[in-house]
Design a protein around this motif. Structure first.
Motif, PDB file in Angstrom:
ATOM      1  N   PRO A  59       0.838  -1.211   0.000  1.00  0.00           N
ATOM      2  CA  PRO A  59       0.000   0.000   0.000  1.00  0.00           C
ATOM      3  C   PRO A  59       0.868   1.253   0.000  1.00  0.00           C
ATOM      4  CG  PRO A  59      -0.750  -1.562   1.670  1.00  0.00           C
ATOM      5  CD  PRO A  59       0.559  -2.082   1.154  1.00  0.00           C
ATOM      6  N   LEU A  60       0.419   2.260  -0.758  1.00  0.00           N
ATOM      7  CA  LEU A  60       1.199   3.487  -0.869  1.00  0.00           C
ATOM      8  C   LEU A  60       1.377   4.172   0.486  1.00  0.00           C
ATOM      9  CD1 LEU A  60      -0.263   4.942  -4.179  1.00  0.00           C
ATOM     10  CD2 LEU A  60       1.873   3.700  -3.859  1.00  0.00           C
ATOM     11  N   ALA A  61       0.347   4.075   1.342  1.00  0.00           N
ATOM     12  CA  ALA A  61       0.454   4.691   2.667  1.00  0.00           C
ATOM     13  C   ALA A  61       1.592   4.061   3.461  1.00  0.00           C
ATOM     14  CB  ALA A  61      -0.867   4.536   3.428  1.00  0.00           C
ATOM     15  N   GLU A  62       1.779   2.755   3.313  1.00  0.00           N
ATOM     16  CA  GLU A  62       2.858   2.057   4.027  1.00  0.00           C
ATOM     17  C   GLU A  62       4.222   2.483   3.485  1.00  0.00           C
ATOM     18  OE1 GLU A  62       4.489  -2.517   4.662  1.00  0.00           O
ATOM     19  OE2 GLU A  62       2.359  -2.190   4.229  1.00  0.00           O
ATOM     20  N   ILE A  63       4.320   2.603   2.156  1.00  0.00           N
ATOM     21  CA  ILE A  63       5.585   3.038   1.551  1.00  0.00           C
ATOM     22  C   ILE A  63       5.924   4.456   2.005  1.00  0.00           C
ATOM     23  CG2 ILE A  63       6.746   3.590  -0.626  1.00  0.00           C
ATOM     24  CD1 ILE A  63       5.106   1.373  -1.942  1.00  0.00           C
ATOM     25  N   GLY A  64       4.922   5.332   1.961  1.00  0.00           N
ATOM     26  CA  GLY A  64       5.149   6.711   2.386  1.00  0.00           C
ATOM     27  C   GLY A  64       5.588   6.798   3.833  1.00  0.00           C
ATOM     28  N   ARG A  65       4.982   5.956   4.677  1.00  0.00           N
ATOM     29  CA  ARG A  65       5.339   5.960   6.109  1.00  0.00           C
ATOM     30  C   ARG A  65       6.769   5.450   6.309  1.00  0.00           C
ATOM     31  NH1 ARG A  65       1.235   3.481   7.497  1.00  0.00           N
ATOM     32  NH2 ARG A  65       2.051   1.358   7.639  1.00  0.00           N
ATOM     33  N   GLU A  66       7.128   4.394   5.594  1.00  0.00           N
ATOM     34  CA  GLU A  66       8.480   3.829   5.704  1.00  0.00           C
ATOM     35  C   GLU A  66       9.534   4.848   5.289  1.00  0.00           C
ATOM     36  OE1 GLU A  66      10.048   0.692   6.258  1.00  0.00           O
ATOM     37  OE2 GLU A  66       8.271   0.023   7.318  1.00  0.00           O
ATOM     38  N   ALA A  70       5.534  12.776   2.199  1.00  0.00           N
ATOM     39  CA  ALA A  70       4.114  13.098   2.051  1.00  0.00           C
ATOM     40  C   ALA A  70       3.589  12.781   0.665  1.00  0.00           C
ATOM     41  CB  ALA A  70       3.887  14.575   2.362  1.00  0.00           C
ATOM     42  N   ASN A  71       4.517  12.672  -0.315  1.00  0.00           N
ATOM     43  CA  ASN A  71       4.099  12.478  -1.705  1.00  0.00           C
ATOM     44  C   ASN A  71       4.923  11.379  -2.365  1.00  0.00           C
ATOM     45  OD1 ASN A  71       2.344  15.074  -1.998  1.00  0.00           O
ATOM     46  ND2 ASN A  71       4.283  15.793  -1.159  1.00  0.00           N
ATOM     47  N   LEU A  72       4.289  10.707  -3.301  1.00  0.00           N
ATOM     48  CA  LEU A  72       4.971   9.677  -4.083  1.00  0.00           C
ATOM     49  C   LEU A  72       4.758   9.969  -5.565  1.00  0.00           C
ATOM     50  CD1 LEU A  72       3.853   6.464  -2.130  1.00  0.00           C
ATOM     51  CD2 LEU A  72       6.121   7.506  -2.071  1.00  0.00           C
ATOM     52  N   LEU A  73       5.767   9.691  -6.354  1.00  0.00           N
ATOM     53  CA  LEU A  73       5.628   9.736  -7.809  1.00  0.00           C
ATOM     54  C   LEU A  73       5.782   8.317  -8.320  1.00  0.00           C
ATOM     55  CD1 LEU A  73       5.537  11.631 -10.424  1.00  0.00           C
ATOM     56  CD2 LEU A  73       7.963  11.079 -10.594  1.00  0.00           C
ATOM     57  N   GLU A  74       4.811   7.862  -9.079  1.00  0.00           N
ATOM     58  CA  GLU A  74       4.956   6.568  -9.733  1.00  0.00           C
ATOM     59  C   GLU A  74       4.699   6.752 -11.216  1.00  0.00           C
ATOM     60  OE1 GLU A  74       2.216   3.852  -7.959  1.00  0.00           O
ATOM     61  OE2 GLU A  74       0.438   4.853  -8.749  1.00  0.00           O
ATOM     62  N   GLY A  75       5.254   5.869 -12.012  1.00  0.00           N
ATOM     63  CA  GLY A  75       5.102   6.028 -13.444  1.00  0.00           C
ATOM     64  C   GLY A  75       5.462   4.769 -14.199  1.00  0.00           C
ATOM     65  N   SER A  76       5.403   4.867 -15.512  1.00  0.00           N
ATOM     66  CA  SER A  76       5.733   3.727 -16.369  1.00  0.00           C
ATOM     67  C   SER A  76       6.453   4.237 -17.605  1.00  0.00           C
ATOM     68  CB  SER A  76       4.467   2.967 -16.769  1.00  0.00           C
ATOM     69  OG  SER A  76       3.606   3.812 -17.528  1.00  0.00           O
ATOM     70  N   LEU A  77       7.162   3.338 -18.239  1.00  0.00           N
ATOM     71  CA  LEU A  77       7.937   3.685 -19.431  1.00  0.00           C
ATOM     72  C   LEU A  77       7.805   2.560 -20.451  1.00  0.00           C
ATOM     73  CD1 LEU A  77      11.439   5.186 -19.743  1.00  0.00           C
ATOM     74  CD2 LEU A  77      11.081   2.906 -20.665  1.00  0.00           C
ATOM     75  N   ARG A  78       7.596   2.941 -21.688  1.00  0.00           N
ATOM     76  CA  ARG A  78       7.511   1.955 -22.772  1.00  0.00           C
ATOM     77  C   ARG A  78       8.412   2.415 -23.913  1.00  0.00           C
ATOM     78  NH1 ARG A  78       3.908  -1.992 -24.569  1.00  0.00           N
ATOM     79  NH2 ARG A  78       3.821  -2.266 -26.837  1.00  0.00           N
ATOM     80  N   ILE A  91       0.983  11.272  -6.108  1.00  0.00           N
ATOM     81  CA  ILE A  91       0.022  10.771  -5.124  1.00  0.00           C
ATOM     82  C   ILE A  91       0.276  11.430  -3.775  1.00  0.00           C
ATOM     83  CG2 ILE A  91      -0.821   8.713  -3.900  1.00  0.00           C
ATOM     84  CD1 ILE A  91       1.063   7.908  -6.914  1.00  0.00           C
ATOM     85  N   ASN A  92      -0.786  11.926  -3.166  1.00  0.00           N
ATOM     86  CA  ASN A  92      -0.724  12.421  -1.797  1.00  0.00           C
ATOM     87  C   ASN A  92      -0.896  11.223  -0.871  1.00  0.00           C
ATOM     88  OD1 ASN A  92      -1.350  13.511   0.766  1.00  0.00           O
ATOM     89  ND2 ASN A  92      -2.015  15.418  -0.188  1.00  0.00           N
ATOM     90  N   VAL A  93       0.136  10.926  -0.082  1.00  0.00           N
ATOM     91  CA  VAL A  93       0.144   9.705   0.728  1.00  0.00           C
ATOM     92  C   VAL A  93      -0.973   9.700   1.766  1.00  0.00           C
ATOM     93  CG1 VAL A  93       1.484   8.396   2.438  1.00  0.00           C
ATOM     94  CG2 VAL A  93       2.609   9.287   0.382  1.00  0.00           C
ATOM     95  N   SER A  94      -1.292  10.858   2.328  1.00  0.00           N
ATOM     96  CA  SER A  94      -2.241  10.915   3.449  1.00  0.00           C
ATOM     97  C   SER A  94      -3.629  10.414   3.082  1.00  0.00           C
ATOM     98  CB  SER A  94      -2.341  12.338   4.003  1.00  0.00           C
ATOM     99  OG  SER A  94      -2.842  13.215   3.010  1.00  0.00           O
TER     100      SER A  94
END
Length: 598
Positions: A59-66, A70-78, A91-94
């Protein structure tokens, strides 16, 4: 409390048909991390800690806490032929909300421009949402004009990051291919130096040959850019481990973080140097910073454990070292430091079990001999240690017997033989023994601290260094009071006459362009003089316009969300959230209470 201006960039997902572009995906992720880390007011998690979560469906909340962000960037590449598609979202973790997303289709040859564009867009969105950031006009400078050289470099780096001799040797091949295409690609030179020094220090290649190749690559990198942060970090390591020159090592390490203040490895190494010098206050400052941006890196954890050992917090050090060995049973630094802790606390049986439990290829013969001899001396085993000491003295007779020198020094300290201990210590200067440099102030050598000669040696080893002090600089965004007042009047007039907030695509950067001022200046002006970030400022105007439209009888047939869109909002969720924050009521409650719903 997690600071709102903090972010971790998670490894981008490779959506290309095959796995061959995985290294490319990782490389782009790392470049975006490096770009964002250039923003002084933004806390950016380092690569090692971000990549800890690669392939883990948490879960993103768990990653943010670890990671403490407060924010995460996720993405993809092709990658398909010479075409590149990148998607990214913030993504706002809260509350797990996605407050920005975008996709780009570009040619592969535009890779550096797209990295810069993504990094700038992320930074813009963060400051619009959370407050002022001073952002450079360009965050990514192209390291080479030849994409194929860059691809070879990224593949080499991906292999080297696995930290084993087989992959390190393959990485060397890719770095060399990159340099055949572009001899001025400094990252490939420092990559070669890093790989050769790793093989030398870890004993996976002939020490002198590997170090000579590492130094050759460092010299070539130095000719290209003497201020380069990774270069100076490697030069700091080389000065310490091959020259036993503490002062030179300190100067290079300082230069590394002067060039790149967010360089976790530089802060780790500076913390290590200050620990040796017994300046635990400064060591702690650098270590705390490294932990704040790279908390899951095993090296950060080890430096924390070593800090606890050097500060004689043995129980806490033991707990952390046990954790490190549970995660990686082959971590030799953690193992040796744990044995030292057990010797200091008198847990001799446990220390002996750890020494005996190691395979011959896991611990060098002189190190094992030295540890056993030291153990027997500290146990007071008068019948056993003389033979071990005699063997250790014989082995230490060679100029390059660095492990034997260091343990003989510690044994003489344990036996309270001051003259003999200091005689061995002279080899630090005569033979450039980095291991004696490391051992001099060790808690196991505490006996020497009572010597009248200790301080003289301390001054000689840790020669005073003039600190590199950055001259205070004025924030490039900062305005004088007179300038600020003039721009505030201009801003207020523009908002009243032009109503730019009605454009749902309005950004801080585009508004700054309309006002003919730098985006950094507008960001600073709003936060410092209006007490609001860009989104709050603009949405306040949109709410006021919505209320004005709502009061107009001609708009009675238009829905609330329709009026919201006409006021510049482009999201029902954002509109409802902002409106309640501004008025204390939902739009429906406000409409009902206003008497306009009858």
């Amino acid at each position: 409390m997690t600071h709102p201006k903090s972010i971790a960039v998670l490894p981008f997902v490779n959506t290309s048909p095959g796995k061959e572009n995985e290294f490319f995906c990782d490389g782009i992720t790392e470049e975006i991390i490096n770009a964002l880390a250039k923003i002084e007011q933004l806390k950016v998690t380092s690569r090692t800690s971000s990549f800890f979560f690669k392939g883990k469906n948490l879960p993103l909340a768990e990653i943010g806490r670890e990671l403490g962000v407060a924010n995460l960037l996720e993405g993809s590449l092709r990658v398909s032929g010479d075409c590149l598609r990148i998607s990214a979202q913030l993504i706002n973790v809260s509350d797990d909300s996605h407050f920005w997303s975008e996709s780009w289709d570009r040619k592969l040859e535009d890779i550096f421009a797209i990295q810069d564009e993504i990094s700038l867009r992320i930074a813009d969105k963060l400051r619009e949402q959370f407050g002022h950031l001073d952002i450079a006009d360009q965050l990514v400078q192209a390291p080479t004009g030849k994409v194929e050289a860059y691809r070879h470099f990224l593949q080499g780096k991906s292999l080297f990051n696995r930290w084993n001799p087989e992959d390190a040797n393959q990485a060397i091949g890719y770095f060399e291919k990159a340099l055949q295409i572009d001899p001025d690609l400094i990252d490939a030179h420092t990559g070669l130096a890093d790989a050769y020094s790793f093989l030398a220090v870890a004993g996976f290649a002939p020490r002198e040959i590997a170090w000579a190749k590492a130094i050759e690559s460092l010299q070539r990198a130095q000719a290209l850019d003497p201020q380069n942060a990774p270069l100076n970090y490697l030069l700091a390591n080389q000065a310490f481990f091959t020259e036993a020159d503490f002062g030179q090592s300190m100067q290079f390490a300082r230069q590394a973080i002067a060039s790149k203040p967010t360089y976790a490895e530089g802060h780790q190494f500076l913390a290590f140097l200050f620990m040796l010098k017994d300046d635990l206050k400064k060591a702690g400052e650098h270590l705390r910073y490294a932990r704040s941006i790279d908390p899951l890196n095993p090296e950060t954890k080890f430096y924390q454990a070593y800090f606890l050992y050097r500060s004689q917090s043995f129980d806490e050090a033991e707990v952390l070292l046990e954790q490190l060995l549970e995660e990686n049973p082959k971590s030799l630094p953690a193992l040796i430091t744990l044995i030292y802790v057990l010797l200091k606390t008198g847990a001799y049986d446990r220390a002996e079990a750890l020494i005996a439990d190691r395979n011959p290829d896991e611990i060098m013969p002189d190190e094992k001999l030295g540890l056993v001899c030291l153990l027997r001396v500290m146990q007071g085993a008068a019948q056993e240690y003389p033979a071990l000491l005699s063997e250790l003295e014989t082995n230490a007779s060679g100029d390059t017997s660095f492990q034997a020198h260091a343990y003989l020094f510690l044994v003489y300290c344990a036996l309270h033989r001051e003259d003999q201990a200091l005689s061995v210590l002279e080899k630090l200067f005569q033979n450039h023994s980095s291991i004696l440099l490391l051992t001099f102030g060790d808690p196991l050598a505490d006996y020497l601290r009572g010597s009248s000669r200790f301080e003289a040696y301390r001054q000689r080893i840790y020669a005073d260094i003039t600190p590199t002090i950055a001259s205070p600089r004025r924030n490039s965004a900062e305005l004088s009071e007179r300038e600020a007042e003039a721009y505030l009047r201009k801003l207020a007039d523009f908002m009243e006459t032009e109503s730019p907030f009605l454009d749902p695509t309005l950004s801080l950067r585009s508004l700054a362009n309309l006002l003919e001022m730098h985006p950094n200046q507008l960001s600073w002006l709003l936060n410092e003089k209006q007490g609001k970030n860009f989104n709050a400022y603009i949405n306040g105007f949109r709410v006021a316009h919505f209320i004005k439209l709502l009061a107009d009888p001609r708009n009675a047939s238009i829905s609330l969300i329709g009026l919201a869109y006409e006021s510049g909002f482009n999201s029902k969720t954002v509109f409802n959230t902002v409106f309640k924050k501004e008025t204390g009521m939902t739009p429906k409650e406000f409409h009902k209470n206003s008497g306009l719903s009858d």
